[in-house]
Write a protein that holds these residues in place. Structure first.
Motif, mmCIF file in Angstrom:
data_model
loop_
_atom_site.group_PDB
_atom_site.id
_atom_site.type_symbol
_atom_site.label_atom_id
_atom_site.label_comp_id
_atom_site.label_asym_id
_atom_site.label_seq_id
_atom_site.Cartn_x
_atom_site.Cartn_y
_atom_site.Cartn_z
ATOM 1 N N PHE A 155 50.278 46.587 23.826
ATOM 2 C CA PHE A 155 49.468 46.683 25.042
ATOM 3 C C PHE A 155 50.373 47.027 26.219
ATOM 4 N N GLN A 156 50.570 48.348 26.404
ATOM 5 C CA GLN A 156 51.468 48.836 27.443
ATOM 6 C C GLN A 156 50.723 49.366 28.658
ATOM 7 N N THR A 157 49.418 49.552 28.551
ATOM 8 C CA THR A 157 48.625 50.101 29.655
ATOM 9 C C THR A 157 47.333 49.301 29.809
ATOM 10 N N HIS A 158 46.708 49.465 30.968
ATOM 11 C CA HIS A 158 45.409 48.826 31.184
ATOM 12 C C HIS A 158 44.387 49.325 30.164
ATOM 13 N N THR A 217 32.375 43.013 28.766
ATOM 14 C CA THR A 217 33.711 42.658 28.284
ATOM 15 C C THR A 217 34.768 43.637 28.781
ATOM 16 N N THR A 218 34.379 44.887 28.973
ATOM 17 C CA THR A 218 35.303 45.854 29.575
ATOM 18 C C THR A 218 35.736 45.387 30.956
ATOM 19 N N ILE A 219 34.776 44.965 31.758
ATOM 20 C CA ILE A 219 35.076 44.515 33.122
ATOM 21 C C ILE A 219 35.977 43.284 33.093
ATOM 22 N N ALA A 220 35.626 42.303 32.278
ATOM 23 C CA ALA A 220 36.438 41.087 32.192
ATOM 24 C C ALA A 220 37.836 41.385 31.657
ATOM 25 N N SER A 221 37.946 42.352 30.747
ATOM 26 C CA SER A 221 39.238 42.682 30.147
ATOM 27 C C SER A 221 40.193 43.308 31.152
ATOM 28 N N TYR A 222 39.648 43.934 32.189
ATOM 29 C CA TYR A 222 40.549 44.524 33.174
ATOM 30 C C TYR A 222 41.386 43.435 33.853
ATOM 31 N N GLY A 223 40.789 42.280 34.080
ATOM 32 C CA GLY A 223 41.557 41.173 34.651
ATOM 33 C C GLY A 223 42.674 40.720 33.731
ATOM 34 N N ILE A 224 42.406 40.697 32.417
ATOM 35 C CA ILE A 224 43.443 40.358 31.443
ATOM 36 C C ILE A 224 44.560 41.400 31.492
ATOM 37 N N ALA A 225 44.171 42.681 31.549
ATOM 38 C CA ALA A 225 45.172 43.753 31.601
ATOM 39 C C ALA A 225 46.053 43.623 32.840
ATOM 40 N N TRP A 226 45.440 43.335 33.973
ATOM 41 C CA TRP A 226 46.217 43.220 35.213
ATOM 42 C C TRP A 226 47.169 42.034 35.135
ATOM 43 N N TYR A 227 46.712 40.949 34.565
ATOM 44 C CA TYR A 227 47.564 39.767 34.406
ATOM 45 C C TYR A 227 48.781 40.089 33.529
ATOM 46 N N LEU A 228 48.544 40.807 32.432
ATOM 47 C CA LEU A 228 49.624 41.089 31.486
ATOM 48 C C LEU A 228 50.634 42.094 32.023
ATOM 49 N N LEU A 229 50.152 43.120 32.706
ATOM 50 C CA LEU A 229 50.973 44.285 33.008
ATOM 51 C C LEU A 229 51.543 44.296 34.423
ATOM 52 N N HIS A 230 51.410 43.194 35.134
ATOM 53 C CA HIS A 230 52.028 43.077 36.458
ATOM 54 C C HIS A 230 52.876 41.801 36.525
ATOM 55 N N PRO A 231 53.858 41.690 35.630
ATOM 56 C CA PRO A 231 54.658 40.461 35.603
ATOM 57 C C PRO A 231 55.487 40.247 36.860
ATOM 58 N N ARG A 237 48.704 35.085 41.911
ATOM 59 C CA ARG A 237 47.949 36.316 42.160
ATOM 60 C C ARG A 237 47.411 36.899 40.862
ATOM 61 N N ARG A 238 48.236 36.886 39.818
ATOM 62 C CA ARG A 238 47.784 37.419 38.541
ATOM 63 C C ARG A 238 46.601 36.615 37.999
ATOM 64 N N LEU A 239 46.683 35.300 38.105
ATOM 65 C CA LEU A 239 45.561 34.465 37.675
ATOM 66 C C LEU A 239 44.315 34.724 38.503
ATOM 67 N N ALA A 240 44.508 34.917 39.801
ATOM 68 C CA ALA A 240 43.375 35.167 40.694
ATOM 69 C C ALA A 240 42.653 36.463 40.309
ATOM 70 N N VAL A 241 43.427 37.508 39.993
ATOM 71 C CA VAL A 241 42.809 38.779 39.589
ATOM 72 C C VAL A 241 42.057 38.609 38.277
ATOM 73 N N ALA A 242 42.674 37.923 37.305
ATOM 74 C CA ALA A 242 42.013 37.698 36.019
ATOM 75 C C ALA A 242 40.711 36.916 36.197
ATOM 76 N N VAL A 243 40.749 35.875 37.009
ATOM 77 C CA VAL A 243 39.555 35.057 37.253
ATOM 78 C C VAL A 243 38.501 35.864 37.998
ATOM 79 N N ALA A 244 38.923 36.713 38.942
ATOM 80 C CA ALA A 244 37.977 37.500 39.733
ATOM 81 C C ALA A 244 37.190 38.472 38.858
ATOM 82 N N PHE A 245 37.875 39.144 37.940
ATOM 83 C CA PHE A 245 37.160 40.092 37.087
ATOM 84 C C PHE A 245 36.303 39.375 36.052
ATOM 85 N N PHE A 246 36.745 38.211 35.595
ATOM 86 C CA PHE A 246 35.881 37.423 34.722
ATOM 87 C C PHE A 246 34.636 36.985 35.494
#
Length: 393
Positions: A155-158, A217-231, A237-246
């Motif tokens: 998982f290298q990209t959103h 699930t596509t929408i919710a998954s974007y938050g997971i992608a942002w959390y993973l790929l912006h270390p 902030r990463r948690l906030a983005v993941a929670v926001a898209f969920f």
């Protein structure tokens, strides 16, 4: 456009885990829960098979074809090139079997709680709107998380996260729709086993297909992608983005299941279609937005990989390089070739584009060498055949 020199021993990190990881607990958890869901689903449909076998058979054919249409759409936009087939089998299996197994009792318990805490009338009206998003969105995402734990560096990209999220949602959507089809048939007169299939395919497949579980699930998954790929971002902030898209996916699912707007419309087919459009259009717009953002980011990633690993312009010409990150432009290029030079030329162009993507991803995974030679040879062979057709017209 400058062409970078090719280094046969690149400094770019290469190597990608397989999704078949028997040494990792996440792989076994995912596999065992899918198998458990398979037994549960088979037992659930056994009554329907005994009472309305024609409906079950036609339902399997109808929703199986529906699945193939979605898969073909994903393939057309080259989204299935993100991962090997086993990744999509696992996520579809999780959504349709693992998540469904847990969702059914969880939804019943949630609605029972609403009935006890508020009232049976409230549970009947608003229970599905509260239970569905709360249990189903969480469960579908759990499968995405498990798959990421199985092979994190896949998982290298959103986009690589979004496509498995969409597949998990599609699996849930298809099995749920098949379940509704069989349940409807059990309430119909026994001689009317075809009507429930057609009715559910129209209502749940056509009228609600674009804005159902795959989109949520596509929408919710974007938050997971942002959390993973912006270390590099802070954890909060990463948690906030993941929670926001969920939360966005939850809210859209809530509105879809809720009785909102229903009092304003009658029970006619036109009213049902308008209601579906009013509730579903925001879902489609939100899903389209995250797909667009992810596609742009994926395009930049592909350009970087191609510039580093495949600088030879005999393999990827300048115009093809510019279209790497733009699926719509690549589709348009295929259509233009097909229109000008015929169907065979269009098929060759399609195969050429896919071999180029596979070469880039194989090179990024293993480096250039014997492992990418087959793709390089295929590109040269397809190029010669295509040039022969286009030059002779």
């Amino acid at each position: 456009m400058s062409v970078p020199s090719f280094d046969p021993q690149p400094a770019w990190p290469v190597g990608t885990d397989s999704f078949l990881q028997p040494r990792r607990a996440a792989f076994w958890a995912l596999s065992v829960l899918i198998l458990n869901g398979l037994f549960y689903t088979a037992r659930t449909f056994s009554l329907g098979l005994a009472v309305v076998p024609l409906t079950v058979g036609l339902g399997l054919l109808a929703w199986g074809g529906y699945t193939l249409l979605f898969v073909q759409l994903l393939r057309r936009f080259e989204l299935l090139e993100q991962h090997p087939p086993e990744a999509f089998v696992l996520t579809f299996g999780w959504g349709g079997l693992g998540a469904v197994y847990f969702a059914a009792p969880a939804n019943a318990a949630f609605q029972s709680l609403c009935s006890k805490l508020v009232s049976p009338e409230f549970a009947a009206a608003w229970g599905p709107a509260l239970a569905g998003p709360s249990t189903e969105e969480f469960l579908k995402l759990a499968g995405v998380w498990l798959l990421i734990l199985v092979a994190r560096n896949q998982f290298q990209t959103h986009l690589s996260v979004l496509v498995v999220g969409a597949m998990a949602g599609l699996g849930f959507q298809v099995v749920e729709n098949l379940s509704y089809t069989v349940s409807a048939a059990l309430r119909f007169p026994l001689e009317a086993q075809v009507a429930p299939v057609l009715l559910n395919l129209l209502v749940r497949g056509v009228l609600a297909g674009l804005w159902s579980h795959a989109a949520f699930t596509t929408i919710a998954s974007y938050g997971i992608a942002w959390y993973l790929l912006h270390p590099q971002r802070c954890l909060a902030r990463r948690l906030a983005v993941a929670v926001a898209f969920f939360a966005l996916a939850w809210a859209l699912h809530f509105v879809w299941n809720s009785p909102l707007l229903e009092q304003m419309l009658d029970d006619g087919y036109a009213s049902v279609a308008l209601l579906s459009l009013a509730k579903g259009l925001p879902v489609v717009l939100a899903a389209a937005l995250v797909w667009r953002i992810a596609a742009d980011e994926n395009g930049a990633y592909l350009h970087a990989l191609a510039a580093y690993f495949v600088p030879e312009r005999e393999l990827i010409r300048d115009d093809e390089w510019r279209r790497l990150g733009a699926p719509l432009l690549r589709i348009q290029a295929r259509h233009d070739v097909r229109r000008r030079y015929g169907r065979r030329a269009g098929r060759l162009k399609d195969r050429l584009q896919r071999e180029q993507l596979r070469l880039i991803r194989k090179a990024a995974t293993y480096g250039r060498g014997a492992q990418t030679a087959a793709h390089e040879d295929a590109i040269r062979r397809l190029r010669r055949a295509l040039d022969t057709l286009t030059a002779g017209s």
